[in-house]
Write a protein that holds these residues in place. Structure first.
Motif, PDB file in Angstrom:
ATOM      1  N   ASP A  53       0.839  -1.201   0.000  1.00 55.56           N
ATOM      2  CA  ASP A  53       0.000   0.000   0.000  1.00 55.56           C
ATOM      3  C   ASP A  53       0.872   1.250   0.000  1.00 55.56           C
ATOM      4  O   ASP A  53       0.575   2.227  -0.655  1.00 55.56           O
TER       5      ASP A  53
ATOM      6  N   GLU B 161       3.415  -0.249   7.756  1.00 55.42           N
ATOM      7  CA  GLU B 161       2.350  -0.992   7.092  1.00 55.42           C
ATOM      8  C   GLU B 161       2.990  -1.797   5.974  1.00 55.42           C
ATOM      9  O   GLU B 161       3.343  -2.946   6.163  1.00 55.42           O
TER      10      GLU B 161
ATOM     11  N   TRP C  16     -13.206   3.636   0.340  1.00 57.71           N
ATOM     12  CA  TRP C  16     -12.173   4.139   1.255  1.00 57.71           C
ATOM     13  C   TRP C  16     -11.627   5.506   0.840  1.00 57.71           C
ATOM     14  O   TRP C  16     -11.236   5.703  -0.307  1.00 57.71           O
TER      15      TRP C  16
ATOM     16  N   MET D 187      -2.101   8.823   9.339  1.00 58.16           N
ATOM     17  CA  MET D 187      -2.692   8.033   8.262  1.00 58.16           C
ATOM     18  C   MET D 187      -2.620   8.869   6.997  1.00 58.16           C
ATOM     19  O   MET D 187      -3.628   9.256   6.428  1.00 58.16           O
TER      20      MET D 187
ATOM     21  N   TRP E  93      -1.987  -4.921   0.534  1.00 58.85           N
ATOM     22  CA  TRP E  93      -3.422  -4.653   0.641  1.00 58.85           C
ATOM     23  C   TRP E  93      -4.127  -4.982  -0.678  1.00 58.85           C
ATOM     24  O   TRP E  93      -3.810  -4.406  -1.725  1.00 58.85           O
TER      25      TRP E  93
ATOM     26  N   PHE F  84     -11.089   5.264  -3.081  1.00 58.89           N
ATOM     27  CA  PHE F  84     -10.299   4.305  -3.864  1.00 58.89           C
ATOM     28  C   PHE F  84     -11.137   3.621  -4.948  1.00 58.89           C
ATOM     29  O   PHE F  84     -10.662   3.390  -6.048  1.00 58.89           O
TER      30      PHE F  84
ATOM     31  N   HIS G  53       1.060   6.210  -2.298  1.00 58.04           N
ATOM     32  CA  HIS G  53      -0.013   5.220  -2.330  1.00 58.04           C
ATOM     33  C   HIS G  53      -0.523   5.163  -3.768  1.00 58.04           C
ATOM     34  O   HIS G  53      -1.026   6.160  -4.267  1.00 58.04           O
TER      35      HIS G  53
ATOM     36  N   GLU H 158      -1.992   9.257  -0.686  1.00 56.47           N
ATOM     37  CA  GLU H 158      -3.045   8.390  -0.154  1.00 56.47           C
ATOM     38  C   GLU H 158      -4.394   9.099  -0.147  1.00 56.47           C
ATOM     39  O   GLU H 158      -5.426   8.504  -0.415  1.00 56.47           O
TER      40      GLU H 158
ATOM     41  N   TRP I 146     -11.938  -5.637  -1.374  1.00 53.11           N
ATOM     42  CA  TRP I 146     -10.531  -5.990  -1.125  1.00 53.11           C
ATOM     43  C   TRP I 146     -10.375  -7.470  -1.509  1.00 53.11           C
ATOM     44  O   TRP I 146      -9.568  -7.824  -2.346  1.00 53.11           O
TER      45      TRP I 146
HETATM   46  C1  BGC Z   1      -3.894   1.049   3.865  1.00 54.67           C
HETATM   47  C2  BGC Z   1      -4.759   1.068   2.668  1.00 54.67           C
HETATM   48  C3  BGC Z   1      -5.743  -0.035   2.793  1.00 54.67           C
HETATM   49  C4  BGC Z   1      -6.585   0.304   3.983  1.00 54.67           C
HETATM   50  C5  BGC Z   1      -7.785  -0.490   4.220  1.00 54.67           C
HETATM   51  C6  BGC Z   1      -4.739   1.285   5.046  1.00 54.67           C
HETATM   52  O1  BGC Z   1      -4.074   1.391   6.230  1.00 54.67           O
HETATM   53  O2  BGC Z   1      -2.831   1.922   3.754  1.00 54.67           O
HETATM   54  O3  BGC Z   1      -4.312   1.506   1.520  1.00 54.67           O
HETATM   55  O4  BGC Z   1      -6.431  -0.394   1.684  1.00 54.67           O
HETATM   56  O5  BGC Z   1      -5.817   0.421   5.139  1.00 54.67           O
HETATM   57  O6  BGC Z   1      -8.754   0.393   4.406  1.00 54.67           O
END
Ligand code: BGC
Length: 922
Positions: free
Chosen positions: A501, A507, A621, A791, A511, A728, A796, A772, A567
């Protein structure tokens, strides 16, 4: 005499060559690949697949037949002794996904191959250049190496508040070679990460070997040919090993205080490998990792992917990886057991150094803190080059952006310490690169030096699993050209062993929502076939027992209830795209059982074909201003899965399943329309995302209503000042949905928008990567105060999913079938943009498309690769006004006009370069 012979031969050749070939020249066979890789080492696939592309002058070029030959050495290949396989002349126009069908492939062996083809006139091409591959160790009994490591003890510290970061382990062995070596190879792997050394140098050019998998299911090994590096006489082999994903900190575990925060697969990293030598006299020898090796600690005091590395140069063992080193003070290694998982060859290729960046400037926001600007936000490491006193400690911190006061912004790194430390040995100029960590950054803060460093004290090393050189894009708007570069930068930063991600915070997980959204875009930027094959194995390995695919893969945490609509659907969407783009049916077969199980899981959860939300439900998201319901997301993706499953079943020739999924799709479509689509074509939720998704997924019950839906979407965008409300999911689908229904002008307005939320907004705010969030940063940082700083990644790729539209619509390159054999050239031509030039290197070769519209004339320059056909869509007021070169198309035999409706002509062409122009008024 000699001259006469040559003349006769030339006459003979020319009499065989047909008229068309003489005009066009002979086709050349290029880009030979096996399993999507050039000369791959260590393949363990039983029937590896060949591919090539064809290049040549002229039009309508194609392949009628091919011949592949494989030999056990180059000489045999050259002299026609094709002892492993001679396919013979196969009447086929296939140039990819062709399976090896020769003698059974043998362990630890090399193979050499070449191809020739017969073109449309039956003329034989020259042989291609030779390519090769090698086969790894196919049987467990062939592994002689043992898993060894150095015991560094275990420090049980407070799990959440004190990091436990053990030192790297060093392993070595000197050995003597008394005979002439014909060939030598090393097979190597580690639980954890390893760097292999031979006679003082690194072996290979990879990083993060052996790669990340679910180590309980499979562990990859690497093959290195060391014939040129091994010497007759004394040699030394060494390995440095560290925790990596196997034993180190992974993802957000520490942040959310999971039961486990590290050691997800095991506690102690261990190395296993063997050198396999074939002597000139025909004898062989294996030198394997075992208790005769020696083990120690060394200068790498801490090494963790997320936390960083500490290197104390005073603790170096000079010459430790060379033969004459005295290792009498080193200990015997400790033995570890083989892992539970299979030992296999990495199918994707490892991370490599793809670019080096010189610092642009140094600032000093606080005395002694020097900030280097490397020009773009990438993933990788730095090379440090400094001078100082013995014991002097230099600290490196990393950030994606700077705060107003000039300091690094690090709040968004969360629990990733992302700090490297170098302690000098005090001997002249010292250079150092960390081995087992990486960071996502543009800026580096260097502190602990006695004086201002030179600009070359820091060099950025860009690391990635891919190279983003598969396409070109340029338009009349510089902002969009920058967007294209930013997408590439961000894809490279995140196609890092797995599709992550983001590369900076705690992280860096695979994802699934992010990558399913970006998959098709990613294929236009880079050759991702091998990389995604590897990831799909991860995804298949991580599927929950009850059928859902997890939120990310590999999935190291014990949280069996983690999945989310849009997802988990990556399990169907990504394999489908592998088929669509690379014509890959093998990956479909590999994943089919899992996909069926996933479909069953959805069916069980649904009532009357509506899939309820479930699991983590991330919804659309990071959308802004509008919220699309979780139910809508779940149900629409269920429909899309069914649509793709019917295509997948069809591709695999599973007739019954094709019928089953086609019925399922129809039923979902009906239920969906009843619940979410009104008689006027509006959706019940009336958000941008609902229209974008329903139109893209083909969930409208009729074309008429779909048109009304598209109209409403267009109206909503206008009412929102030509900006997005999407997250997204909506963002990926909005542009193709607009263009599909002819709203090109509107799509270009969004594309070029600079007001928030838009892509342009990030660019006018100085971005070098994809953010992001739509509003990750503004030049006026006060406006950022409401953003969740933790966050907020600046790397991203999810919002970079516009690349799919940029190539399918703006440039206009798509495939009608699978694998670009039947190409569609259908650019979205609009007065909102003066011109677009683009190209894409498909699995069948280079496709080019460019257009401009000046006054009432449209010009389109198109290149279609040999052995493919294209349907080119050209706006024109009349077929009569349509010209290619200076000739009217209606009078040309080679170009067929197959349709003309609503001022749009569709012409069908074979390979070649074409320049069309037509009259067209707005
Ligand atoms: C990630 C995302 C991921 C998401 C899920 C995040 O923390 O960075 O890109 O898809 O969590 O909602």
């Amino acid at each position: 005499m000699k001259h006469i012979n040559i003349l006769v031969i030339l006459l003979l050749i020319s009499s065989c060559v047909s008229h068309s070939t003489l005009e066009n020249g002979i086709l050349e066979v290029k880009n030979l690949k096996l399993e999507y890789q050039e000369n791959p080492q260590g393949i363990d696939v039983e029937k590896p697949r060949f591919s090539w592309i064809l290049e040549g002058e002229g039009r309508n070029r194609s392949q009628l037949a091919y011949q592949i030959v494989v030999s056990s050495d180059t000489q045999k290949l050259n002299t026609g002794d094709w002892d492993i396989w001679d396919s013979g002349k196969v009447q086929s126009n296939e140039t990819n996904q062709i399976e090896f069908n020769g003698l059974e492939l043998q362990s630890n062996s090399d193979y050499y191959w070449k191809v020739r083809i017969w073109d449309e006139s039956g003329t034989e091409s020259s042989w291609s250049n030779a390519a090769n591959w090698s086969v790894g160790l196919l049987k467990f009994s062939e592994w002689k190496g043992l898993f060894i490591s150095h015991d560094v003890g275990y420090d049980k510290t407070d799990k959440y508040d004190n990091l436990y970061l053990p030192p790297a382990r060093y392993l070595r062995k000197s050995f003597h070679i008394s005979k002439k070596v014909k060939q030598a190879k090393v097979y190597a792997t580690a639980l954890g990460l390893y760097e292999l050394r031979l006679n003082g140098d690194k072996v290979g050019d990879d990083y993060f070997a052996p790669g990340w998998t679910d180590y309980n299911k499979r562990l990859y090994y690497q093959t290195f040919d060391i014939t040129d590096e091994i010497k007759q006489g004394d040699n030394a082999i060494g390995a440095v090993i560290a925790d990596g994903w196997y034993a180190g900190y992974v993802g957000y575990a520490l942040l959310v205080r999971l039961d486990k925060v590290r050691e997800f697969y095991g506690v102690n990293p261990a190395f296993m490998g063997q050198i396999q030598i074939e002597y000139e006299d025909g004898t062989t020898e294996i030198i394997e990792s075992d208790l005769s090796w020696k083990a120690s600690e060394g200068p790498i005091r801490e090494a963790d992917i997320l936390m960083g590395e500490i290197y104390d140069a005073r603790l170096e063992h000079p010459g430790w990886d060379t033969p004459n080193f005295d290792d009498s003070q080193w200990k015997s290694p400790k033995l570890y057991t083989y892992p539970n998982g299979k030992l296999e060859v990495h199918p994707g290729g490892l991370v490599k150094n793809i670019e080096e960046l010189t610092a642009l400037a140094i600032t000093e926001p606080e005395k002694g803190k020097y900030i280097f600007d490397l020009g773009k936000n990438f993933a990788g490491i730095v090379r440090l080059k400094i001078q100082g006193k013995k014991g002097q400690k230099v600290t490196l911190r990393y950030g994606e952006i700077l705060k107003d006061d000039g300091h690094l912004m690090t709040e968004n790194l969360r629990k990733a310490r992302a700090t490297d430390t170098y302690i000098l040995k005090g001997q002249g100029i010292e250079t150092w690169e960390p081995k087992f960590t990486y960071h996502g950054f543009q800026f580096v803060e260097l502190s602990g030096l006695s004086e201002k460093p030179a600009l070359d004290a820091i060099t950025g090393i860009v690391l990635s699993s891919i190279e983003t050189n598969q396409s070109t894009f340029s338009s009349s708007n510089a902002l969009n050209n920058k967007l294209y570069q930013n997408i590439k930068t961000t894809q490279a930063a995140n196609f890092f062993e797995i599709p992550t991600d983001c590369p900076q915070r705690d992280e860096r997980l695979g994802w699934t929502g992010d990558i399913q959204t970006f998959m098709r875009s990613g294929t236009y930027m880079a050759d991702v076939a091998a990389f995604m094959t590897k990831f799909l194995i991860d995804l298949d390995d991580s599927q929950h027992w009850y059928g859902a695919y997890p939120n990310f893969a590999p999935f190291p945490y014990s949280r069996p209830n983690q999945y989310s609509p849009a997802w988990m659907d990556a399990g169907v969407i990504i394999p489908f795209n592998m088929y669509k783009v690379y014509n890959d049916k093998r990956i479909l077969s590999y994943m089919y059982k899992g996909m069926e199980k996933f479909m069953q899981f959805q069916e069980d959860a649904s009532t009357d074909f509506i899939r309820p939300p479930g699991g983590n439900n991330y919804g659309d998201w990071l959308s802004v201003k509008e919220k699309t319901s979780k139910e809508f997301v779940a149900s629409s993706f269920y429909g899309y899965d069914a649509k793709l499953m019917l295509e997948i079943a069809k591709a695999l020739g599973k007739k019954e399943d094709e019928v089953k999924y086609s019925k399922l799709f129809e039923n979902i479509k009906k239920a969906f329309a009843k619940k979410y689509i009104l008689d006027n074509g509006f959706t019940t939720e009336d958000t941008q995302t609902t229209y974008a998704v329903a139109l893209y997924f083909d969930l409208y019950p009729s074309e008429e209503l779909a048109k009304k839906g598209a109209k409403r979407l267009a109206q909503k965008i206008k009412e929102n000042n030509y900006t997005f409300t999407t997250g997204f999911l909506g963002t990926k689908h909005i542009m193709p949905s607009l263009s599909k229904y002819g709203y090109h002008d509107l799509a270009y307005k969004l594309f070029q928008q600079t007001k928030y939320p838009s892509w342009g907004y990030s660019i006018v705010n100085g971005s070098t990567s994809i953010w992001e969030r739509w509003n990750s940063y503004t030049k006026n940082q006060e406006q950022n105060s409401s953003i969740n700083a933790a966050m907020n990644s600046f790397s991203h790729y999810a919002f970079g999913s516009v690349a799919e539209w940029m190539f399918q619509y703006a440039v206009g390159i798509d495939t009608e079938d699978s694998g670009y054999r039947n190409i569609i050239i259908k650019p979205a031509i609009s007065k909102e943009m003066n011109f677009i030039n683009g190209s894409y290197e498909s699995i069948n070769g280079l496709i080019e498309s460019s257009w401009n519209w000046e006054g009432d004339t449209i010009t389109m320059n198109i290149t279609i690769p040999a052995n493919t056909k294209a349907k080119i869509h050209i706006p024109t007021t009349s077929v009569k006004s349509l010209k290619e070169g200076n000739k009217a198309v209606s009078e040309m035999d080679a170009i067929k006009v197959i349709a003309f409706n609503d001022a749009l002509a569709i012409v069908e062409v074979g390979s070649g370069t074409y320049s069309f122009n037509s009259e067209y008024k707005e």
